[in-house]
Design an enzyme around this catalytic site. Structure first.
Site, mmCIF file in Angstrom:
data_model
loop_
_atom_site.group_PDB
_atom_site.id
_atom_site.type_symbol
_atom_site.label_atom_id
_atom_site.label_comp_id
_atom_site.label_asym_id
_atom_site.label_seq_id
_atom_site.Cartn_x
_atom_site.Cartn_y
_atom_site.Cartn_z
ATOM 1 N N GLU A 1 2.769 -2.574 6.866
ATOM 2 C CA GLU A 1 3.267 -1.214 6.683
ATOM 3 C C GLU A 1 3.933 -0.673 7.937
ATOM 4 O OE1 GLU A 1 -0.199 1.026 5.579
ATOM 5 O OE2 GLU A 1 -1.452 -0.016 7.031
ATOM 6 N N CYS B 1 1.775 -3.243 -2.783
ATOM 7 C CA CYS B 1 1.021 -2.147 -3.382
ATOM 8 C C CYS B 1 1.767 -0.847 -3.097
ATOM 9 C CB CYS B 1 -0.407 -2.085 -2.845
ATOM 10 S SG CYS B 1 -0.540 -1.907 -1.067
ATOM 11 N N ASP C 1 4.067 3.585 3.377
ATOM 12 C CA ASP C 1 4.161 3.744 4.829
ATOM 13 C C ASP C 1 5.379 3.023 5.390
ATOM 14 O OD1 ASP C 1 2.203 5.480 5.591
ATOM 15 O OD2 ASP C 1 0.685 3.959 5.963
ATOM 16 N N HIS D 1 -3.051 15.285 -6.699
ATOM 17 C CA HIS D 1 -3.993 15.237 -7.810
ATOM 18 C C HIS D 1 -3.324 15.697 -9.100
ATOM 19 C CE1 HIS D 1 -7.528 13.819 -5.965
ATOM 20 N NE2 HIS D 1 -7.824 14.900 -5.269
#
Length: 568
Positions: free
Chosen positions: A427, A498, A451, A188
């Site tokens: 992934e 992504c 991943d 965050h």
């Protein structure tokens, strides 16, 4: 610039930008919660007080136009009084633990819950638990939390760690950037730094010990470079970097709402999103739709799974926000008690456990509810459905058959719906290696580089000691990506990327050169990625891919991408 010897450190890039200025050093020390006569009442009072503090900070952040910071602080305010935390503390107290120990046990229990969720943004909520319980501990111990909102002079903040609340309080006019020893690029703290446009480097070991208040510090949030006591030459070099970055951001605005291509190959740049606010930010950025809509946030902080109508409303909102496709990923949750109502046994390694698509058979009603909501929303919007964590052709066939059964049930009940395009996250290396066998069973591929990198390199991406193995432009990872893209082209299906690699200018260039159709990135970087694609020479695209794949290391691959005419 400084008479002291120059010290160079290397960290992990967290928020692009360059900063040079005097250091403000925060060396947080652990606090000791005293023994109290009525620990249960003391905890209740402390958690309520901390919640009020965070709510006030949330209001301040939103009033200043810092929506991302406000969202994080609001979530932390709720977490401070979450029944899950209160119950965990009460249970530990009931077992004879002191209040300090009870808080530690509760923190560890809930932290593991969120850390097990295999989505970097959701797993980062584990840090929220640490921050909230630390605030409660400080309140109980009577120790003030540093007020970083009082920094009045342009400075570079140096700390062992920063909390989301710390970061949300920063004034970008005074905090030029920050560097920490702890944290990761998907925390965050990093997310808020990017939203504020503040340069940030994390994971810079030894920075606090080596820095004193007032020491000149230079950081580059795009490379992870940190220099203490930069020489005049070094300071000038960092100033040139800053000017170049600011010029690139300004120039990228010309691509807002525009299409870009590499030669004759168009490359769309949709956004990643994980909430309603994220969708709205993607609209503001004029992104080419949503390339990855994470749905995990719908399943957290509650005592039961979200209902079909609640999900339908959100998916319909997201789909209606764009004329381009919105790709919805079905819930991707880890194996170690990922939610109170999904009580499965702990895994030795949640990243390699029962998560993503592997979890659906254990909780069929949760999966079926989500699929019904997606199919209903697809009746009126351009929605695609994406399945995470698949590893075999058989698994994909079974899931597609299951989705068809759900559609047939909706038809039998006379409920409006549409079967959307169905794709998978690539992934797991096994899928990339047999992509030609997988492609006939799906409508699109989306390569999840975060991943795929950790699995290919056998390096858990939550372990900061293994950060050196996390470069998605390592030739081994690029080879898996190239194999996937080639299979997609042979079978006439689209392929996207992504994850953080898609937002890396070099990553954007090499993936576009491979023939990737979409690069899905955070809303704030949409136009920068479009700019990177537009700047890539189509005449050297084939050579770029060839030399990068022939490299031996990630550093060599990056050099080949930046200079495609060189030999590896």
């Amino acid at each position: 610039m400084s008479e002291s010897p120059e010290v160079r450190l290397s960290g992990t890039p967290a928020s692009a930008g360059v900063a040079v200025g005097p250091a403000i050093v925060i060396d947080s020390q652990a606090v000791v919660v005293p023994d109290l006569e009525d620990p249960a009442d003391a905890f209740s009072e402390a958690s309520a007080a901390v919640s009020r503090q965070l709510e006030a900070m949330c209001e301040t952040a939103r009033a200043a136009g810092r929506a991302e910071a406000g969202d994080v602080l609001e979530a932390q305010a709720l977490m401070a009084q979450d029944p899950m935390l209160a119950d965990a503390v009460a249970a530990a107290l009931g077992d004879g633990a002191g209040l300090g120990e009870a808080l530690q046990q509760a923190r560890q229990q809930i932290e593991e819950l969120f850390a097990a969720i295999d989505d970097p943004y959701i797993a980062a909520r584990a840090q929220d638990v640490v921050e909230v319980t630390e605030r409660i501990s400080r309140w109980l111990a009577g120790v003030d939390v540093p007020d970083l909102g009082q920094i009045a002079e342009p400075s570079v903040l140096v700390a062992r760690a920063l909390t989301a609340a710390d970061t949300a309080a920063l004034d970008p006019a005074c905090v030029l950037g920050f560097v920490t020893e702890a944290g990761g690029p998907t925390s965050h703290v990093a997310i808020i730094a990017r939203s504020l446009g503040v340069a940030a480097v994390v994971g810079a070991a030894g920075i606090v010990e080596r820095t004193r208040a007032g020491d000149p510090v230079a950081i580059d949030g795009a490379t992870g470079d940190v220099v203490i006591h930069p020489t005049e030459v070094t300071a000038e070099a960092f100033a040139a970097r800053r000017e170049a970055f600011e010029a690139a951001v300004a120039a990228a605005e010309q691509f807002r709402g525009m299409s870009v291509a590499l030669g004759e190959h168009r490359v769309d740049v949709p956004a990643n999103a994980g909430s309603r606010d994220d969708v709205e930010r993607a609209v503001e950025a004029a992104a080419d739709g949503i390339g990855l809509l994470r749905t995990e946030f719908l399943f957290l902080d509650r005592s039961d799974a979200p209902g079909e109508d609640e999900q339908f409303d959100f998916y319909s909102f997201a789909g209606a926000s764009f004329s381009q496709p919105v790709v919805i990923r079905t819930f991707d949750i880890g194996g170690d008690k990922p939610a109170p109502y999904l009580g499965i046994a702990a895994e030795e390694n949640p990243f390699l456990g029962v998560r993503g698509a592997r979890l659906y058979r254990e909780f069929p009603e949760v999966f079926e509810t989500q699929v019904r909501a997606i199919l209903r929303a697809a009746a009126d919007t351009q929605i695609c459905l994406m399945l995470p964590m698949v590893s075999t052709v058989t698994e994909i066939g079974d899931l597609r058959g299951w989705i068809s059964e759900i559609a047939a049930e909706l038809t039998a009940r006379g409920i409006r719906h549409e079967m959307p395009p169905i794709g998978i996250m690539v992934e797991v290396p096994s899928v990339a290696l047999v992509a030609d066998a997988v492609a006939p069973h799906v409508d699109f591929f989306s390569i999840g580089t975060n991943d795929l990198t950790q699995y290919a390199m056998a390096a858990d991406r939550t372990n900061t000691a293994l950060d050196e193995f996390q470069d998605p432009l390592h030739p081994a990872v690029l080879a898996l990506c190239e194999r996937t893209v080639a299979a997609a082209k042979r079978h006439g299906i689209s392929v996207s990327v992504c994850g953080l690699a898609a937002a890396d200018p070099l990553g954007a260039a090499v993936f576009a050169a491979m023939g990737v159709d979409k690069l899905s990135v955070s809303p704030r970087t949409v136009n920068l990625v479009k700019s990177a694609i537009a700047a890539t020479e189509a005449s050297t695209a084939e050579e770029m891919v060839r030399t990068a794949l022939a490299a031996a290391t990630a550093d060599e691959a990056r050099s080949m991408i930046a200079n495609p005419t060189r030999s590896p």
